[in-house]
Design a protein around this motif. Structure first.
Motif, PDB file in Angstrom:
ATOM      1  N   THR A  41       0.842  -1.199   0.000  1.00 41.59           N
ATOM      2  CA  THR A  41       0.000   0.000   0.000  1.00 41.59           C
ATOM      3  C   THR A  41       0.873   1.244   0.000  1.00 41.59           C
ATOM      4  OG1 THR A  41      -1.731  -1.153   1.239  1.00 41.59           O
ATOM      5  CG2 THR A  41      -1.827   1.251   1.207  1.00 41.59           C
ATOM      6  N   VAL A  42       0.601   2.150  -0.921  1.00 41.67           N
ATOM      7  CA  VAL A  42       1.356   3.398  -1.010  1.00 41.67           C
ATOM      8  C   VAL A  42       0.375   4.566  -1.092  1.00 41.67           C
ATOM      9  CG1 VAL A  42       3.432   2.428  -2.051  1.00 41.67           C
ATOM     10  CG2 VAL A  42       1.534   3.118  -3.512  1.00 41.67           C
ATOM     11  N   VAL A  43       0.837   5.718  -0.634  1.00 37.93           N
ATOM     12  CA  VAL A  43       0.033   6.942  -0.686  1.00 37.93           C
ATOM     13  C   VAL A  43       0.803   7.978  -1.495  1.00 37.93           C
ATOM     14  CG1 VAL A  43      -1.083   8.781   0.629  1.00 37.93           C
ATOM     15  CG2 VAL A  43      -1.014   6.451   1.551  1.00 37.93           C
ATOM     16  N   ILE A 167      -5.885  22.439 -12.966  1.00 37.58           N
ATOM     17  CA  ILE A 167      -4.785  22.156 -12.038  1.00 37.58           C
ATOM     18  C   ILE A 167      -5.163  21.037 -11.066  1.00 37.58           C
ATOM     19  CG2 ILE A 167      -3.841  24.481 -12.222  1.00 37.58           C
ATOM     20  CD1 ILE A 167      -4.901  25.023  -9.396  1.00 37.58           C
ATOM     21  N   GLU A 168      -6.453  20.841 -10.798  1.00 39.38           N
ATOM     22  CA  GLU A 168      -6.855  19.704  -9.963  1.00 39.38           C
ATOM     23  C   GLU A 168      -6.532  18.388 -10.664  1.00 39.38           C
ATOM     24  OE1 GLU A 168     -10.581  21.884  -7.600  1.00 39.38           O
ATOM     25  OE2 GLU A 168     -10.967  20.448  -9.215  1.00 39.38           O
ATOM     26  N   GLN A 169      -6.769  18.329 -11.982  1.00 39.30           N
ATOM     27  CA  GLN A 169      -6.429  17.125 -12.741  1.00 39.30           C
ATOM     28  C   GLN A 169      -4.920  16.913 -12.771  1.00 39.30           C
ATOM     29  OE1 GLN A 169      -7.988  14.673 -13.676  1.00 39.30           O
ATOM     30  NE2 GLN A 169      -6.881  13.678 -15.349  1.00 39.30           N
ATOM     31  N   GLN A 170      -4.164  17.991 -12.945  1.00 35.79           N
ATOM     32  CA  GLN A 170      -2.703  17.876 -12.932  1.00 35.79           C
ATOM     33  C   GLN A 170      -2.211  17.355 -11.582  1.00 35.79           C
ATOM     34  OE1 GLN A 170      -1.016  21.674 -14.062  1.00 35.79           O
ATOM     35  NE2 GLN A 170      -2.335  21.840 -15.855  1.00 35.79           N
ATOM     36  N   ALA A 171      -2.832  17.817 -10.497  1.00 36.31           N
ATOM     37  CA  ALA A 171      -2.437  17.356  -9.163  1.00 36.31           C
ATOM     38  C   ALA A 171      -2.739  15.872  -8.985  1.00 36.31           C
ATOM     39  CB  ALA A 171      -3.156  18.178  -8.094  1.00 36.31           C
ATOM     40  N   ARG A 172      -3.888  15.418  -9.490  1.00 39.57           N
ATOM     41  CA  ARG A 172      -4.227  13.992  -9.382  1.00 39.57           C
ATOM     42  C   ARG A 172      -3.250  13.127 -10.173  1.00 39.57           C
ATOM     43  NH1 ARG A 172      -9.660  16.068  -9.275  1.00 39.57           N
ATOM     44  NH2 ARG A 172      -9.750  16.091 -11.553  1.00 39.57           N
ATOM     45  N   LEU A 173      -2.885  13.571 -11.382  1.00 36.49           N
ATOM     46  CA  LEU A 173      -1.925  12.810 -12.188  1.00 36.49           C
ATOM     47  C   LEU A 173      -0.559  12.759 -11.502  1.00 36.49           C
ATOM     48  CD1 LEU A 173      -2.818  14.094 -15.781  1.00 36.49           C
ATOM     49  CD2 LEU A 173      -3.397  11.882 -14.756  1.00 36.49           C
ATOM     50  N   ALA A 174      -0.168  13.868 -10.886  1.00 37.49           N
ATOM     51  CA  ALA A 174       1.107  13.888 -10.165  1.00 37.49           C
ATOM     52  C   ALA A 174       1.067  12.950  -8.967  1.00 37.49           C
ATOM     53  CB  ALA A 174       1.431  15.317  -9.719  1.00 37.49           C
ATOM     54  N   ALA A 175      -0.064  12.897  -8.267  1.00 36.31           N
ATOM     55  CA  ALA A 175      -0.204  11.992  -7.122  1.00 36.31           C
ATOM     56  C   ALA A 175      -0.149  10.535  -7.573  1.00 36.31           C
ATOM     57  CB  ALA A 175      -1.513  12.273  -6.390  1.00 36.31           C
ATOM     58  N   MET A 176      -0.770  10.234  -8.709  1.00 32.13           N
ATOM     59  CA  MET A 176      -0.749   8.867  -9.244  1.00 32.13           C
ATOM     60  C   MET A 176       0.675   8.465  -9.612  1.00 32.13           C
ATOM     61  SD  MET A 176      -3.051   6.521  -9.847  1.00 32.13           S
ATOM     62  CE  MET A 176      -3.191   4.946 -10.704  1.00 32.13           C
ATOM     63  N   ALA A 177       1.397   9.358 -10.274  1.00 28.66           N
ATOM     64  CA  ALA A 177       2.779   9.060 -10.656  1.00 28.66           C
ATOM     65  C   ALA A 177       3.655   8.867  -9.420  1.00 28.66           C
ATOM     66  CB  ALA A 177       3.325  10.186 -11.532  1.00 28.66           C
ATOM     67  N   ASP A 178       3.419   9.666  -8.391  1.00 21.29           N
ATOM     68  CA  ASP A 178       4.189   9.543  -7.151  1.00 21.29           C
ATOM     69  C   ASP A 178       3.921   8.199  -6.484  1.00 21.29           C
ATOM     70  OD1 ASP A 178       5.802  10.454  -4.906  1.00 21.29           O
ATOM     71  OD2 ASP A 178       3.918  10.732  -3.832  1.00 21.29           O
ATOM     72  N   ALA A 179       2.658   7.776  -6.457  1.00 19.17           N
ATOM     73  CA  ALA A 179       2.313   6.490  -5.844  1.00 19.17           C
ATOM     74  C   ALA A 179       2.958   5.332  -6.602  1.00 19.17           C
ATOM     75  CB  ALA A 179       0.793   6.322  -5.805  1.00 19.17           C
ATOM     76  N   GLN A 184       7.056   0.969  -6.928  1.00 15.58           N
ATOM     77  CA  GLN A 184       8.128   0.274  -7.639  1.00 15.58           C
ATOM     78  C   GLN A 184       9.416   0.281  -6.830  1.00 15.58           C
ATOM     79  OE1 GLN A 184       7.593  -1.363 -10.783  1.00 15.58           O
ATOM     80  NE2 GLN A 184       9.393  -2.309  -9.836  1.00 15.58           N
ATOM     81  N   SER A 185       9.706   1.414  -6.183  1.00 16.73           N
ATOM     82  CA  SER A 185      10.920   1.513  -5.377  1.00 16.73           C
ATOM     83  C   SER A 185      10.874   0.549  -4.195  1.00 16.73           C
ATOM     84  CB  SER A 185      11.090   2.953  -4.887  1.00 16.73           C
ATOM     85  OG  SER A 185      12.209   3.071  -4.040  1.00 16.73           O
ATOM     86  N   ALA A 190      12.356  -4.739  -1.656  1.00 14.45           N
ATOM     87  CA  ALA A 190      11.901  -5.935  -0.938  1.00 14.45           C
ATOM     88  C   ALA A 190      12.005  -7.202  -1.773  1.00 14.45           C
ATOM     89  CB  ALA A 190      10.455  -5.740  -0.481  1.00 14.45           C
ATOM     90  N   GLY A 191      12.463  -7.090  -3.006  1.00 14.64           N
ATOM     91  CA  GLY A 191      12.570  -8.262  -3.860  1.00 14.64           C
ATOM     92  C   GLY A 191      11.223  -8.788  -4.313  1.00 14.64           C
ATOM     93  N   LEU A 192      10.286  -7.876  -4.528  1.00 14.35           N
ATOM     94  CA  LEU A 192       8.942  -8.266  -4.946  1.00 14.35           C
ATOM     95  C   LEU A 192       8.676  -7.808  -6.375  1.00 14.35           C
ATOM     96  CD1 LEU A 192       6.918  -7.252  -1.745  1.00 14.35           C
ATOM     97  CD2 LEU A 192       7.636  -9.566  -2.398  1.00 14.35           C
ATOM     98  N   ARG A 193       7.704  -8.455  -6.976  1.00 16.18           N
ATOM     99  CA  ARG A 193       7.230  -8.046  -8.299  1.00 16.18           C
ATOM    100  C   ARG A 193       5.789  -7.586  -8.161  1.00 16.18           C
ATOM    101  NH1 ARG A 193       4.439 -10.284 -12.609  1.00 16.18           N
ATOM    102  NH2 ARG A 193       4.139 -12.246 -11.471  1.00 16.18           N
TER     103      ARG A 193
END
Length: 245
Positions: A41-43, A167-179, A184-185, A190-193
């Motif tokens: 789970t990521v935020v 800008i609300e849509q841009q913020a949501r896309l940025a949040a999705m990319a951050d999550a 992935q990191s 943790a050696g997971l896929r």
């Protein structure tokens, strides 16, 4: 080759029973496979900013006089002048809303230990109007004209976008990319896929509005205004299924 009816029924019943057993055996296997997967789970947080194109403020007049009638008459004239000044700068009637009106008696109270009754000294009338300014280039001059017209209160100034959806849509896309980047990191560490996304839970958009309260003086001139930026913030929670590599 044909079978008697009774043997066909036995054969058919045996086939159904065998299929049922296979189905029962498959369910725990599927559940075991599902339970063998971890969840991650990521935020994600994101924001986007833009220069505002609208200001909101409250302005009004406070009038004190010996009688309620005089206070009301003086206040009404001053407020009418203020509204006329606003409309002269291009403010439309839909952007002017009366937000407060009151008439209050004013008393002088005796000092502690004195037995005198409170003495009525006059009446105070307050009339406040909320204003939306859709052309920020006129804002500084508008404040000056308000004071010249008789306004002695200006407060609650804030800046916003008339249409913040971009800008609300841009913020949501940025949040999705951050999550996604976080997931992935963490999975790599943790050696997971990452197998699939199990759930996406966007939180309500957050867009704080900065307020700049002020009190105008009668001799104010050429009020300097700094609008800054309007920022929209978004938060998205993503739950992934993950498995060992």
């Amino acid at each position: 080759m044909s079978f008697p009816l009774s043997r066909r029924r036995v054969f058919s019943g045996g086939l159904l029973a065998a299929l049922a057993i296979c189905a029962v055996l498959d369910v725990p296997a599927a559940r075991a496979e599902d339970l063998s997967r971890a969840t991650l789970t990521v935020v994600g947080q994101g924001e986007a900013s833009a220069a505002p194109d609208m200001a909101s403020l409250s302005t009004g007049v406070v009038t004190v006089a010996k009688t309620a009638e005089d206070a009301l008459a003086g206040n009404s004239k001053s407020v009418a002048d203020v509204i006329a000044a606003l409309q002269a700068t291009g403010i439309e009637p839909k952007d002017l809303v009366t937000s407060g009106f009151s008439i209050q008696p004013q008393y002088v109270y005796p000092q502690q230990g004195q037995r005198e009754a409170p003495r009525l000294t006059g009446y105070e009338v307050r009339n406040t109007v909320n204003v939306k300014v859709r052309d920020l280039s006129t804002l500084g001059g508008l404040l000056d004209k308000l004071v010249q017209a008789g306004a002695n209160q200006v407060s609650g100034m804030s800046f916003a976008l008339q249409d913040p959806r971009a800008i609300e849509q841009q913020a949501r896309l940025a949040a999705m990319a951050d999550a996604k980047a976080q997931a992935q990191s963490l999975a790599d560490a943790a050696g997971l896929r990452l197998v699939r996304i199990r759930r996406i839970s966007p939180q309500p958009d957050m867009g704080p509005v900065a307020a700049a309260p002020m009190m105008m003086k009668a001799d104010a001139r050429a009020v300097p205004i700094q609008a800054g930026e309007t920022t929209a913030r978004a938060q998205i929670t993503i739950v992934y299924d993950a498995e060992p590599r």
